[in-house]
Scaffold this active site. Structure first.
Site, mmCIF file in Angstrom:
data_model
loop_
_atom_site.group_PDB
_atom_site.id
_atom_site.type_symbol
_atom_site.label_atom_id
_atom_site.label_comp_id
_atom_site.label_asym_id
_atom_site.label_seq_id
_atom_site.Cartn_x
_atom_site.Cartn_y
_atom_site.Cartn_z
ATOM 1 N N TYR A 243 -1.627 -0.718 9.895
ATOM 2 C CA TYR A 243 -1.631 -0.895 8.609
ATOM 3 C C TYR A 243 0.120 -0.583 7.886
ATOM 4 C CZ TYR A 243 -3.761 -1.303 3.997
ATOM 5 O OH TYR A 243 -4.094 -0.904 2.768
ATOM 6 N N SER B 94 0.978 -0.856 -0.078
ATOM 7 C CA SER B 94 0.160 0.064 -0.031
ATOM 8 C C SER B 94 0.907 0.919 0.256
ATOM 9 C CB SER B 94 -0.636 -0.136 1.186
ATOM 10 O OG SER B 94 -1.437 1.123 1.234
#
Ligand code: NAP
Length: 247
Positions: free
Chosen positions: A156, A142
């Site tokens: 995350y 990501s």
């Protein structure tokens, strides 16, 4: 023709990649963890597109589930030549100071341990020195790994940083064995994941601030995934590709 397994292949980015594989006539194992209806819908979409597909239930964070999902895909199609380690989760936006131990454990269990278990299975099955045919592994990182996701998801973001590092190391281990290992760092992509983090409008709201002025689509990420799986990417390994509209 390729035999591909996509973790979290039933919805969002994974679904689009699955369908694009189907359009190429490839066979795809569509892993999911709970939403059987979405998985079956995706399988139907792949068949409609011209590929073969099977839905495979399993939690990437559970070692026995991971081995079983690779077994099921190989029983259905033969040896795997492509694996997309895509399943990932977020939790509601919070600063780190507020995050519970249970939340931190689950994020790292699914996003890091789950990805490592799947990557280990790839190393055991695809590598030529272990009887595999070689192939391509794509990890779903990501842009958060670069940006840190402060006050939203630093857990995350860190979990995705781990995948960038795994990509670098594993590409060096498996290069001599005919297995390419790459990662993609999507930016703000319109999928259900933002609602699961409590902000259904997040991709739209923040996507407008990206240099390209909009969020991305799952299809735009899937195009990069399928390129990395394909022979067109035959000299690309250890790469971490941003698909983030310049963010
Ligand atoms: P999504 O729409 O929420 O879909 C998640 C998929 O993962 C579903 O198929 C889900 O299965 C599956 N899944 C969740 N937990 C699992 C587990 N423990 N074991 C197996 N499968 C599991 O997510 P997405 O937005 O497409 O994201 C896909 C990947 O891209 C993730 O790794 C995410 O971190 C990354 N990413 C997304 C964005 C974005 O803006 N969307 C940006 C950067 C990176 P069920 O349907 O059964 O729940």
């Amino acid at each position: 023709m390729k035999n591909v397994l996509i973790t979290g292949g039933s919805r969002g980015i994974g679904r689009e990649a699955t369908v694009l594989c189907g359009e190429r006539g490839w066979s795809v194992g569509v892993n999911y963890v709970g939403n059987q209806e979405a998985a079956e819908e995706t399988v139907a979409m792949v068949r409609q597109a011209g590929g073969r597909a099977v839905a495979i239930k399993g939690d990437v964070a559970v070692e026995t589930d991971v081995a079983a999902m690779f077994d099921t895909a190989e029983r259905a199609f033969g040896p795997l030549t492509g694996v997309v380690i895509n399943a990932g989760i977020v939790a509601p936006s919070q600063p780190l100071a507020e995050m519970s131990l249970d939340r931190l454990k689950r994020i790292f269990e699914v996003n890091v341990l789950g990805a490592y278990l799947c990557a280990r299975e790839c190393a055991r099955r695809l590598a030529r020195d272990r009887g595999g045919e070689g192939g391509s592994v794509v990890l779903m990182s990501s842009a958060a790994a670069r940006l840190g996701a402060p006050f939203e998801y630093v857990d995350y973001a860190g979990s995705k940083g781990a995948l960038d590092t795994l990509t670098i190391g594993l590409s060096k281990e498996l290069g001599p064995q005919g297995v390419r290992v790459n990662a993609i760092r999507p930016g703000l992509i319109e999928t259900d994941i933002h609602a699961s983090g409590g902000q259904p409008d997040r991709a739209h709201r923040l996507g407008a601030t990206a240099p390209m002025g909009r969020p991305g689509t799952a299809r735009e990420v899937a195009e990069a995934i399928v390129w990395l799986l394909s022979d067109a990417a035959s000299y690309t390994t250890g790469a971490i590709i941003d698909v983030s509209g310049g963010r």
